[in-house]
Design a protein around this motif. Structure first.
Motif, mmCIF file in Angstrom:
data_model
loop_
_atom_site.group_PDB
_atom_site.id
_atom_site.type_symbol
_atom_site.label_atom_id
_atom_site.label_comp_id
_atom_site.label_asym_id
_atom_site.label_seq_id
_atom_site.Cartn_x
_atom_site.Cartn_y
_atom_site.Cartn_z
ATOM 1 N N PHE A 365 -4.673 11.727 5.953
ATOM 2 C CA PHE A 365 -4.587 10.270 6.000
ATOM 3 C C PHE A 365 -5.688 9.628 5.166
ATOM 4 O O PHE A 365 -5.453 8.643 4.461
ATOM 5 N N GLY A 369 -4.005 7.434 2.480
ATOM 6 C CA GLY A 369 -4.056 6.060 2.957
ATOM 7 C C GLY A 369 -2.828 5.583 3.696
ATOM 8 O O GLY A 369 -2.750 4.412 4.070
ATOM 9 N N ASN A 370 -1.860 6.459 3.929
ATOM 10 C CA ASN A 370 -0.656 6.090 4.684
ATOM 11 C C ASN A 370 -0.407 7.176 5.712
ATOM 12 O O ASN A 370 -0.250 8.347 5.367
ATOM 13 N N PHE A 371 -0.360 6.774 6.968
ATOM 14 C CA PHE A 371 -0.264 7.752 8.029
ATOM 15 C C PHE A 371 1.081 8.473 8.018
ATOM 16 O O PHE A 371 1.166 9.673 8.306
ATOM 17 N N GLY A 372 2.157 7.753 7.686
ATOM 18 C CA GLY A 372 3.462 8.387 7.613
ATOM 19 C C GLY A 372 3.514 9.445 6.527
ATOM 20 O O GLY A 372 4.047 10.546 6.721
ATOM 21 N N VAL A 373 2.951 9.134 5.368
ATOM 22 C CA VAL A 373 2.900 10.114 4.280
ATOM 23 C C VAL A 373 2.051 11.311 4.699
ATOM 24 O O VAL A 373 2.363 12.466 4.384
ATOM 25 N N GLN A 466 -1.016 2.616 13.293
ATOM 26 C CA GLN A 466 -0.928 3.002 11.884
ATOM 27 C C GLN A 466 0.502 2.783 11.384
ATOM 28 O O GLN A 466 1.445 3.330 11.945
ATOM 29 N N PHE A 468 3.838 2.751 8.595
ATOM 30 C CA PHE A 468 4.457 3.644 7.608
ATOM 31 C C PHE A 468 5.066 2.788 6.502
ATOM 32 O O PHE A 468 4.384 2.387 5.571
ATOM 33 N N VAL A 469 6.340 2.479 6.597
ATOM 34 C CA VAL A 469 7.007 1.611 5.616
ATOM 35 C C VAL A 469 7.988 0.703 6.366
ATOM 36 O O VAL A 469 8.386 0.980 7.494
ATOM 37 N N ARG A 473 5.810 -0.199 11.868
ATOM 38 C CA ARG A 473 4.454 -0.748 11.776
ATOM 39 C C ARG A 473 3.467 -0.032 12.690
ATOM 40 O O ARG A 473 2.275 -0.323 12.666
#
Length: 579
Positions: A365, A369-373, A466, A468-469, A473
């Motif tokens: 993360f 910088g993106n928790f989903g990624v 956190q 995602f897209v 949210r």
């Protein structure tokens, strides 16, 4: 007729699993709350007025300073506006110390918001006595034959602000020769230090001790903030050489009292927050967890009584943790001498496995910088590590597909002799060098990984709120979009079992495609169950954290891609077997 019976059996079995899982998941895998519903952290509004209670007797022979005084509940803003206060200002905390009683009863956490809305207020941890969510820390003394400061004592402060660079000293004298000082200091995170000094200016020796406590009115009423098999919420600490997770609010409500002969720290834990009092390292103290009055809970440690000779003074040091259960912060405090403070996060028995998952996920993360990624990258890494096992699984399933005609022939030949049928099947497996259990190994290995990720998403504050897209949210909460209420257009929330969203549908579809690539089971009942299972899991997983669904979807997609790759690499495995 036989086909209908198989269908009925498969449907009944699937329904039993679906309904049974709903019960089991509530007991052992509680789903996280939906976003935008948190309104308070310090406690829920009580049904009765809060009481500014005097702590229970810290040690045998102590003299109480005052009896409990009942107050009419007042709004939080009114309570904070009244009386003299010393402001607390740090990068992590904001609040104040009440000079009436020298209580730390006003703490908000600067980095955390109550909900995912941009204008959401910061999380409040402490609130003054007299409010519906009273929750505070206090230090003090008990003595024999002299007056000591109490909840109504008005202290004099040496400054107006407590910051990491400007400590504040509170002082008070009883008029008979004894004076008391509390020197408060604070670091840049969540640790407050209180140096307590009693000075005996009288003509005779006095006997006194010092104590520190956390006092809380009410308990969480949100069902997602209750203790469960997977997470302890309530009184906790490191007492008598072990981490305490067995005491719940319900025990205190029954009038039970828990006493300990030693303590490293103790207090109250919520899902993401902790308030605890901590004696000096190696200091001899006694401790207790009690409920002094109804719906009022208290954790306290006290030092032994000590004689203070005329013209002498005694200083003791207590510490107070009031903040978020950040993994790195708790670990740093633990390394600095607070024993097992990181266990304030209820990792459970699989801590050795969950912490590496958390550290890897948190590192990913920080990089992307993106928790989903980060979850998707974690899935790729896990799949890469498990590739040899998965390859073996695929090879076993492919072999099973090739020998299916022989298996069916054996089943038909010995359909009236089940023991002989099983013997012949085992001989076939041995001759063809097939391990029928090899296909289960990746699934077995996925169970601890899934559980570890579940615990990380549920317990670690680093994963809270956190995004995602698009509409996702908060990956630590369930998918907020539901088909049944037309994605929020209808003003009602579907029950958890029917709270289907896009992520759950994608999960079911990818699992269905994955099962289609697997060799078909020879048993008709198994065939029907495997047809229903993807859609059954769609309902089962819908209430879980969106991050878990994202992990499973990514894992399914990688499995499909791997199977397609293996079929292209070995086309003969997909060829129709010769009868």
């Amino acid at each position: 007729m036989e086909d209908k019976r198989n269908w009925i059996t498969a449907i009944l079995l699937s329904a039993a699993i679906l309904l049974g899982w709903n019960f089991v998941s509530q007991q052992f895998f509680p789903t996280p709350p939906k976003p935008d519903v948190t309104t308070t952290v310090a406690g829920s509004p009580a049904a009765h007025p809060a009481a500014a209670t005097q702590p229970g007797t810290p040690a045998p022979g102590a003299t109480a300073s005052a009896a409990p005084v009942a107050h009419t509940a007042v709004p939080l803003e009114t309570a904070l506006a009244s009386g003299n206060r010393v402001a607390i200002e740090t990068p992590a905390l904001s609040g104040s110390i009440n000079l009436v009683g020298a209580r730390i009863d006003d703490i908000t956490l600067n980095k955390y918001r109550q909900t995912i809305k941009k204008n959401s207020p910061p999380v409040r941890l402490f609130a003054p006595a007299g409010t519906n969510a009273a929750y505070f820390a206090s230090v003090g003394w008990a003595a024999q034959g002299i007056e000591v400061p109490g909840p109504t004592t008005v202290w004099t402060a040496s400054g107006t602000r407590l910051t990491p660079t400007t400590p504040v000293t509170l002082s008070w004298a009883n008029g008979t020769g004894q004076s008391f000082r509390i020197e408060y200091g604070i670091d840049a995170h969540y640790l407050i230090t209180a140096k307590q000094t009693i000075v005996n200016g009288g003509a005779t020796s006095v006997t006194a001790n010092s104590f520190a406590l956390i006092d809380r009115l009410g308990k969480p009423t949100d069902p997602h903030e209750q203790s469960s098999w997977t997470n302890h919420i309530g009184p906790t600490g490191m007492v008598d050489g072990k981490s305490e997770f067995s005491v719940d609010y319900k025990h205190l409500d029954k009038g039970e009292t828990f006493k300990y002969s030693s303590a490293g720290w103790l207090g109250f834990t919520d899902k993401y927050w902790l308030a605890a009092v901590i004696p000096a390292k190696g200091e001899r103290v006694s401790a207790s967890i009690t409920a002094p009055t109804a719906d009022n809970y208290q954790t306290l440690f006290a030092r032994p009584f000590t004689a203070v000779a005329p013209g002498r003074q005694v200083t003791t040091t207590s510490r107070i943790f009031a903040g978020a259960k950040e993994v790195s912060t708790l670990s740093a405090y633990q390394d600095a001498g607070i024993p097992r403070l990181s266990n304030a996060i209820d990792w459970g028995w699989f801590e050795f496995f969950e912490k590496p998952i958390f550290k890897l996920l948190d590192w990913l993360f920080q990089q992307v910088g993106n928790f989903g990624v980060a979850i998707m990258l974690l899935t790729v890494i896990i799949r890469a590590l498990m590739f040899p096992v998965a390859q073996r699984q695929f090879h076993s399933m492919a072999q099973m597909r090739l020998v299916q005609p022989k298996m069916k022939a054996l089943q038909e030949r010995h359909k009236d002799d089940k023991p002989r049928q099983q013997q012949e099947l085992m001989k076939l497996y041995k001759d063809e060098k097939i391990n029928p259990l090899a296909g289960c190994l990746p699934i077995v290995l996925q169970i601890p990984i899934f559980y570890a990720l579940y615990k990380v998403l549920m317990l670690t504050i680093e994963m809270r709120h956190q995004p995602f897209v698009l509409w996702i949210r908060d990956l630590s909460a369930p998918d907020p979009a539901h088909f049944l209420n037309l994605f929020g257009l209808l003003d009602f929330t579907p029950p958890s079992l029917l709270a289907l969203g896009p992520l759950a549908l994608i999960l079911g579809a990818t699992m269905f495609l994955q099962f289609r690539l697997n060799p078909q089971a020879t048993d008709p009942v198994q065939q029907q169950v495997f047809k229903i299972m993807p859609w059954m899991f769609m309902f089962i997983m819908a209430p879980f954290a969106a991050g878990l669904l994202l992990y499973w979807i990514t894992n399914n997609c990688l499995s499909i891609a791997q199977q397609q790759f293996m079929y292209r690499k070995f086309p003969q495995l997909r060829a129709a077997p010769v009868k």
